[in-house]
Design a protein around this motif. Structure first.
Motif, PDB file in Angstrom:
ATOM      1  N   ILE A  92     -30.174  62.847   6.998  1.00  0.00           N
ATOM      2  CA  ILE A  92     -30.758  62.133   6.184  1.00  0.00           C
ATOM      3  C   ILE A  92     -30.568  60.691   6.552  1.00  0.00           C
ATOM      4  CG2 ILE A  92     -31.133  61.189   3.781  1.00  0.00           C
ATOM      5  CD1 ILE A  92     -30.436  64.091   2.704  1.00  0.00           C
ATOM      6  N   VAL A 110     -31.597  56.432   6.198  1.00  0.00           N
ATOM      7  CA  VAL A 110     -31.778  55.526   5.319  1.00  0.00           C
ATOM      8  C   VAL A 110     -32.004  54.103   5.817  1.00  0.00           C
ATOM      9  CG1 VAL A 110     -30.711  56.609   3.222  1.00  0.00           C
ATOM     10  CG2 VAL A 110     -29.304  55.161   4.589  1.00  0.00           C
ATOM     11  N   GLY A 139     -31.468  50.870  -0.307  1.00  0.00           N
ATOM     12  CA  GLY A 139     -30.632  51.658  -1.260  1.00  0.00           C
ATOM     13  C   GLY A 139     -28.924  51.611  -0.838  1.00  0.00           C
ATOM     14  N   TRP A 173     -25.751  53.810  -0.617  1.00  0.00           N
ATOM     15  CA  TRP A 173     -25.179  55.419  -0.660  1.00  0.00           C
ATOM     16  C   TRP A 173     -23.802  55.425  -0.130  1.00  0.00           C
ATOM     17  CZ3 TRP A 173     -29.445  57.836  -1.881  1.00  0.00           C
ATOM     18  CH2 TRP A 173     -30.460  57.052  -1.698  1.00  0.00           C
ATOM     19  N   LEU A 177     -25.608  60.489  -0.998  1.00  0.00           N
ATOM     20  CA  LEU A 177     -26.591  60.808   0.068  1.00  0.00           C
ATOM     21  C   LEU A 177     -27.059  62.193   0.227  1.00  0.00           C
ATOM     22  CD1 LEU A 177     -28.138  59.131   2.320  1.00  0.00           C
ATOM     23  CD2 LEU A 177     -26.467  59.557   3.861  1.00  0.00           C
ATOM     24  N   THR A 233     -30.429  65.053  -1.285  1.00  0.00           N
ATOM     25  CA  THR A 233     -31.747  65.293  -1.565  1.00  0.00           C
ATOM     26  C   THR A 233     -31.931  65.260  -3.025  1.00  0.00           C
ATOM     27  OG1 THR A 233     -31.740  67.782  -1.754  1.00  0.00           O
ATOM     28  CG2 THR A 233     -32.393  66.689   0.547  1.00  0.00           C
ATOM     29  N   LEU A 256     -33.578  61.923  -3.999  1.00  0.00           N
ATOM     30  CA  LEU A 256     -34.909  61.447  -3.306  1.00  0.00           C
ATOM     31  C   LEU A 256     -35.515  60.149  -3.963  1.00  0.00           C
ATOM     32  CD1 LEU A 256     -36.157  64.785  -2.197  1.00  0.00           C
ATOM     33  CD2 LEU A 256     -35.172  63.104  -0.824  1.00  0.00           C
ATOM     34  N   GLU A 290     -34.283  57.754  -5.057  1.00  0.00           N
ATOM     35  CA  GLU A 290     -33.438  56.566  -4.801  1.00  0.00           C
ATOM     36  C   GLU A 290     -33.780  55.980  -3.651  1.00  0.00           C
ATOM     37  OE1 GLU A 290     -31.912  54.734  -7.176  1.00  0.00           O
ATOM     38  OE2 GLU A 290     -32.010  56.517  -8.476  1.00  0.00           O
ATOM     39  N   PHE A 291     -34.628  56.655  -2.768  1.00  0.00           N
ATOM     40  CA  PHE A 291     -34.640  56.432  -1.162  1.00  0.00           C
ATOM     41  C   PHE A 291     -35.939  55.427  -1.266  1.00  0.00           C
ATOM     42  CE2 PHE A 291     -32.470  60.286  -0.623  1.00  0.00           C
ATOM     43  CZ  PHE A 291     -31.836  60.139   0.376  1.00  0.00           C
TER      44      PHE A 291
END
Length: 190
Positions: free
Chosen positions: A28, A30, A33, A35, A181, A183, A186, A188-189
């Protein structure tokens, strides 16, 4: 999985290196955000120095001198912070078997902080401007190993700390306003 000579176990959350420097990246990435994730240093033959925990860009390699990747920010087993292949802080806490490294990545302010067993290490580091995504990054050599916790640890913890959305099960308190960090976050992505 994007990795060099790495053996995976525990649902791909534990990475064990081969004899030379190899790495693996998280799945994942980013670019916005705040994390948080943790990594526990496992027992291995010899020293725990050849472990590196941090972040890297989605364009970096996973074999060879992976600790020189640009962009990257890494906390090393010898107690240094390396940014883009250059040591920027030294004389910090070194790794030992059972050490838990916390990584707080603030993409909104382009900063990263590292924690050892819940205590902040060194100063906040800026991260390089990059048009891609940053991912969790692990480097090991000489059969070193680390287990990653993105909210569901593959190892037993004694605490039970959740993120700002109530998700996750971390050994140490998640910094205020940061999210696991994973799913479940999601929304917050960015």
């Amino acid at each position: 999985l994007d990795s060099g000579t790495i053996t995976f176990s525990d649902g791909n959350l534990t990475a064990t290196s081969g004899s030379d420097y190899h790495a693996t990246k998280g799945t994942i990435g980013v670019n916005a955000g705040k994390w948080y994730f943790e990594a526990k240093i496992n027992a291995g033959s010899g020293s725990t120095v050849d472990n590196f925990i941090g972040i890297t860009g989605d364009n970096t390699g996973v074999t060879g001198t992976t600790y020189d990747n640009n962009p990257s920010v890494l906390y090393t087993g010898s107690g240094t912070i390396d940014k883009d292949g250059t040591e920027v802080q030294s004389s910090l806490t070194t790794f030992s078997t059972g050490t838990i490294v916390g990584v707080a990545l603030n993409m909104d302010d382009s900063e990263i902080e590292f924690y050892i067993n819940g205590s902040k290490q060194g100063s906040t580091q800026s991260i390089s401007s990059f048009t891609g995504f940053y991912l969790p990054f692990y480097i090991g050599a000489n059969n070193r190993s680390a287990s990653f916790n993105f909210g569901a640890p593959p190892y037993t913890i004694s605490s039970g700390n959740a993120d700002a959305n109530g998700f996750g099960n971390f050994e140490y308190a998640v910094p205020s306003g940061y999210f696991a960090l994973n799913t479940k976050n999601l929304s917050e992505f960015g």
